[in-house]
Each structure stands twice: as C-alpha cells, then as structure tokens.
Scaffold this motif. Structure first.
Motif, mmCIF file in Angstrom:
data_model
loop_
_atom_site.group_PDB
_atom_site.id
_atom_site.type_symbol
_atom_site.label_atom_id
_atom_site.label_comp_id
_atom_site.label_asym_id
_atom_site.label_seq_id
_atom_site.Cartn_x
_atom_site.Cartn_y
_atom_site.Cartn_z
ATOM 1 N N GLY A 212 34.872 0.370 -5.377
ATOM 2 C CA GLY A 212 34.724 -1.139 -5.165
ATOM 3 C C GLY A 212 33.930 -1.323 -3.902
ATOM 4 O O GLY A 212 33.692 -0.388 -3.164
ATOM 5 N N PHE A 213 33.614 -2.541 -3.671
ATOM 6 C CA PHE A 213 32.344 -2.875 -2.529
ATOM 7 C C PHE A 213 33.977 -3.089 -1.277
ATOM 8 O O PHE A 213 35.024 -3.351 -1.251
ATOM 9 N N VAL A 214 33.164 -3.053 -0.144
ATOM 10 C CA VAL A 214 33.894 -2.773 1.186
ATOM 11 C C VAL A 214 32.652 -3.781 2.066
ATOM 12 O O VAL A 214 31.908 -3.832 1.843
ATOM 13 N N GLU A 215 33.574 -4.038 3.538
ATOM 14 C CA GLU A 215 33.136 -5.202 4.508
ATOM 15 C C GLU A 215 32.676 -4.102 5.523
ATOM 16 O O GLU A 215 33.171 -3.133 5.564
ATOM 17 N N GLY A 216 32.152 -4.515 6.315
ATOM 18 C CA GLY A 216 32.085 -3.720 7.886
ATOM 19 C C GLY A 216 33.527 -3.943 8.592
ATOM 20 O O GLY A 216 32.771 -2.470 8.410
ATOM 21 N N ASP A 217 34.477 -4.636 8.190
ATOM 22 C CA ASP A 217 35.552 -4.007 8.711
ATOM 23 C C ASP A 217 36.612 -3.465 8.696
ATOM 24 O O ASP A 217 37.212 -2.419 8.907
ATOM 25 N N ASP A 218 35.720 -2.915 7.448
ATOM 26 C CA ASP A 218 36.843 -1.363 6.419
ATOM 27 C C ASP A 218 35.822 -0.363 7.318
ATOM 28 O O ASP A 218 36.961 0.581 6.875
ATOM 29 N N ILE A 219 34.826 -0.331 7.820
ATOM 30 C CA ILE A 219 34.736 1.177 8.029
ATOM 31 C C ILE A 219 35.744 1.600 9.244
ATOM 32 O O ILE A 219 35.831 2.838 8.927
ATOM 33 N N GLY A 220 36.290 0.832 9.999
ATOM 34 C CA GLY A 220 36.939 1.204 11.106
ATOM 35 C C GLY A 220 38.083 1.325 10.943
ATOM 36 O O GLY A 220 39.235 2.356 11.441
ATOM 37 N N LYS A 221 39.054 0.264 9.109
ATOM 38 C CA LYS A 221 40.068 0.339 9.447
ATOM 39 C C LYS A 221 40.244 1.969 8.504
ATOM 40 O O LYS A 221 41.632 2.758 8.353
ATOM 41 N N GLY A 222 38.845 2.503 7.664
ATOM 42 C CA GLY A 222 39.354 4.106 6.772
ATOM 43 C C GLY A 222 39.533 3.052 5.829
ATOM 44 O O GLY A 222 40.242 4.148 4.800
ATOM 45 N N THR A 223 39.158 1.822 5.573
ATOM 46 C CA THR A 223 39.446 1.655 3.790
ATOM 47 C C THR A 223 39.072 2.709 3.197
ATOM 48 O O THR A 223 40.485 2.751 2.110
ATOM 49 N N VAL A 224 38.356 3.062 2.913
ATOM 50 C CA VAL A 224 37.496 4.280 1.578
ATOM 51 C C VAL A 224 37.686 5.861 2.460
ATOM 52 O O VAL A 224 36.921 5.398 3.917
ATOM 53 N N ASP A 225 37.725 6.454 2.064
ATOM 54 C CA ASP A 225 36.669 7.926 2.884
ATOM 55 C C ASP A 225 35.298 7.931 2.889
ATOM 56 O O ASP A 225 34.719 8.348 4.322
ATOM 57 N N VAL A 226 34.701 7.584 2.022
ATOM 58 C CA VAL A 226 33.030 7.394 1.505
ATOM 59 C C VAL A 226 33.078 5.877 1.960
ATOM 60 O O VAL A 226 32.787 5.069 0.923
ATOM 61 N N VAL A 227 32.577 5.950 2.364
ATOM 62 C CA VAL A 227 31.026 4.400 2.885
ATOM 63 C C VAL A 227 29.795 4.704 2.650
ATOM 64 O O VAL A 227 29.011 5.121 3.163
ATOM 65 N N VAL A 228 28.910 4.553 1.369
ATOM 66 C CA VAL A 228 28.132 4.328 1.611
ATOM 67 C C VAL A 228 27.013 2.899 1.227
ATOM 68 O O VAL A 228 27.206 1.714 1.148
ATOM 69 N N THR A 229 25.687 3.342 1.892
ATOM 70 C CA THR A 229 24.412 2.122 2.184
ATOM 71 C C THR A 229 23.049 2.154 2.574
ATOM 72 O O THR A 229 22.943 3.798 2.369
ATOM 73 N N GLU A 230 22.200 2.015 2.227
ATOM 74 C CA GLU A 230 20.723 1.840 2.833
ATOM 75 C C GLU A 230 20.825 2.050 4.359
ATOM 76 O O GLU A 230 21.203 1.422 5.259
ATOM 77 N N GLY A 231 19.985 2.536 5.126
ATOM 78 C CA GLY A 231 19.512 3.447 6.582
ATOM 79 C C GLY A 231 19.733 2.082 7.132
ATOM 80 O O GLY A 231 20.505 2.299 8.002
ATOM 81 N N PHE A 232 18.842 1.165 7.093
ATOM 82 C CA PHE A 232 18.980 -0.058 7.928
ATOM 83 C C PHE A 232 20.021 -0.909 8.421
ATOM 84 O O PHE A 232 21.225 -0.516 9.611
ATOM 85 N N ALA A 233 20.958 -1.083 7.283
ATOM 86 C CA ALA A 233 22.300 -1.283 7.720
ATOM 87 C C ALA A 233 23.126 -0.272 8.135
ATOM 88 O O ALA A 233 23.960 -0.416 9.237
ATOM 89 N N GLY A 234 22.625 1.213 7.587
ATOM 90 C CA GLY A 234 23.697 1.574 7.945
ATOM 91 C C GLY A 234 23.457 2.369 9.489
ATOM 92 O O GLY A 234 24.485 2.382 10.645
#
Length: 354
Positions: A212-234
């Motif tokens: 499902g969807f994850v938010e910015g703070d989930d990246i550092g938490k390691g909520t998922v193994d792969v975080v997908v976004t487009e290049g500007f935000a990434g």
C-alpha cells in the motif's frame, strides 16, 4: 570472474580516488577483474602505486573525459565514441564487461547509458535506485532522480524493478513494496499514484508483496523493503536524508567537544558513538543503480572518497553475481503477460528512446 568497467575520469577527484578504491575491492572480492578507461597521464601513475591491480586489470586510454558541468546533450554529442564514460558503458553492451561504474556527470551517464544500452522491453523510462539505511536494516528507494514525473504504468514498472533489486541485494524471496504518498489512506494522493496502487493490488505478483501507500517517515523506519516514487520527490528525499545525517554528525561533534565533562563522557561512550557513525556513514550506501536498461550501470556520488567508490563497485558486483537482469526480465515478462496493455509503447516514447 566478474569483469567491471570503470570510468576512471569521473567524479570530483578522478583516478586519485577511483584507483585506490579498485585496490580495496580487489582485496575483498578475489573473483573481480577491471577494465579501466581514462587518460594515460592521469591513470597510469595511480595504477603504478597498487601492484595488486596489475594482474586483474586492463587499461584503455581515452582522449576525452566528460566534465561534471557538461550538459547531457553536449556530453552525448561530443563525448560519444571517444570519452572514458562512453567506452565504459559500451564495454557492457559489447560483453567485454558485465557492469559499469562511474562517478561522473549523472545526466551524461544516464543519457549515454540509455542511448547505448537501450531500455528493456515494456520499460518506458529507466529509474535510479538507491540503498537506504533504515532502523530495520536497509531498503531500496527508487526513483531518486532519473525520471521527473511518472504515470501509473511507470510506477508499476519501478515497483517491479525495485523488487527485483531487493531480491538480488538482500536475498529476499518476496520483498514488501510501498508507493510513497502524502498519506496511507487510499483516497489520498495524485491519481497516478492511486492508479498504480490499484494495478499492483490487482496484479498480486509472486515476486513482491504490495503493502500500500507509505509516507516520508516510513522510509527511515524501514516500513517496506522497496519504496517507489517518481524522480523529483525521490531526489529531494535522498538529498534531505544525506544533509540531515551530516547535520546530526555536526551537532554531535560540536556537543562532544564543548566542555571538559562532555569530552570525558565521549571517552566512556566512544563505542556507542562509533557504532552510530558507522550506521550514519553515507559512503556505505553509495551507488545508485540505473534500473530498466539492458545492462548494469552504477552511479557513484561524485564527491565520495575511495571507500565510497569501493561500495559502488561492490554494489555492481552484487548485481551481476545475483543475476539482477535475469530477475527483472522474468518479473516484467510475468506482469505484462497478465496485463498486456499495462504499459503501451507510444510513438512518443519510441522517439524519445532514439
């Protein structure tokens, strides 16, 4: 043996950092060979300092090197066929090398890689994937700068690419995947992101577990193994994380040297601070993988040191050893066989590839 082609002229420091990095990798990876491209006057003096590289490397002189401030179109027009960057990429296309690593101009490297290697079938745009340290370990984040803006089909492709990379790097059978969004609720976010979520949920691929969807703070938490976004935000997220890590390190150094008691406290807590420094060391996560191309290309940070460039080489090594391209092709074939209209090749996208 795994042969890796090296653009020795890339980055802020060139051969003075890149050649010592090759020597470090040679000690840690006994089954690696190098095909090195660069100017003789700059590379040869550095190579002579490291006898360990002599039996496992081949050097090819190149008259031209791509500058860090060259525009991608300019570099492609003037540096094609002759530059160390182009030659390193071309070695992958010809089969002389199995992966390419460069610390050079990102835009030029992407333009040359796409022109020389082409994108895989059903992939409209490549993505840059980064290894991201988290509180749980590490995650794959993509895209971090290759494609500004992405439609739902491209986000699905990025998910497949990222999951294949996680399986290759982390040895996972079915990595969890999340789409970066402004909230976890299904009604939030741009239509492209919501459509991509529906496609991934309906696909129910065996190669990944869409969470499902994850938010910015989930990246550092390691909520998922792969975080997908487009290049500007990434890219913004990546640069923000790197800057925050340096900011915190600066705060700690300042605090620990401010008073005598703080210095004494640091001596007693040095082991803990050393572990923290190791965890926050951005060099360990250096190297962005260009995914979606018919070849493995890794972009190192231009300002890194020899340890950071060595990490980028070892990432490329792992990609080859764990058969990243085979995994990606199998996953893409499976998805597009089930969804033949999921990523149509338009005339505009075909023309862009040319």
């Amino acid at each position: 043996m795994i042969k890796i082609s090296i653009d020795a002229m890339g980055g802020d420091h060139g051969p003075s950092v890149i050649i010592p990095a090759l020597a470090k990798v040679a000690k840690r990876r006994p089954d690696v060979n190098f095909l090195i491209f660069g100017r003789t006057d700059a590379v040869r003096p550095e190579l002579d300092k490291f006898p360990i590289l002599a039996p496992i490397s081949q050097f090819v002189h190149c008259d031209v090197s791509v500058r860090m401030d060259d525009k991608p179109s300019q570099a492609l027009r003037q540096g094609r066929w002759k530059s160390s960057m182009w030659k390193a990429i071309e070695a992958v296309k010809s089969g002389e090398a199995e992966a390419c690593v460069s610390a050079g101009n990102t835009g030029a490297l992407m333009a040359m890689s796409k022109f020389c290697l082409r994108t895989m079938a059903n992939i409209e745009r490549p993505a840059i994937a980064a290894i991201w340290p988290t509180v749980r370990g590490e995650s794959v984040v993509l895209d971090v700068g290759a494609t500004i803006g992405a439609d739902s089909h491209q986000l699905v492709d990025f998910s497949i690419l990222g999951a294949a990379m996680a399986r290759s790097v982390f040895g996972m059978e079915r990595p969890t995947v999340g789409l970066l969004n402004v909230g976890v609720e299904e009604i939030k976010g741009q239509e492209e992101v919501k459509d991509a979520g529906r496609l991934l949920r309906d696909a129910n691929l065996s190669s990944m577990q869409y969470q499902g969807f994850v938010e910015g703070d989930d990246i550092g938490k390691g909520t998922v193994d792969v975080v997908v976004t487009e290049g500007f935000a990434g890219n913004i997220a990546l640069k923000t994380a790197e800057g925050t890590a340096r900011q915190i390190s600066g705060y700690l150094r300042s605090a620990m040297s401010r008073t005598l008691m703080a210095k004494i406290g640091y001596i007693f807590a040095k082991g803990a601070f050393d572990r923290l420094r190791e965890k926050m060391d951005v060099r360990k996560a250096n190297g962005g993988v260009f995914l979606g191309l018919n070849g493995v290309v890794v972009k190192s940070h231009g300002g890194t040191d020899d340890e950071g460039f060595a990490a980028a080489i070892e990432l490329a090594y792992d990609m080859v050893r764990n058969r990243l391209l085979d995994r990606i092709e199998a996953d893409l074939d499976l998805f597009h066989a089930r969804h033949p209209c999921s990523a149509p090749r338009t005339a505009a996208s075909e023309q862009a590839d040319q």
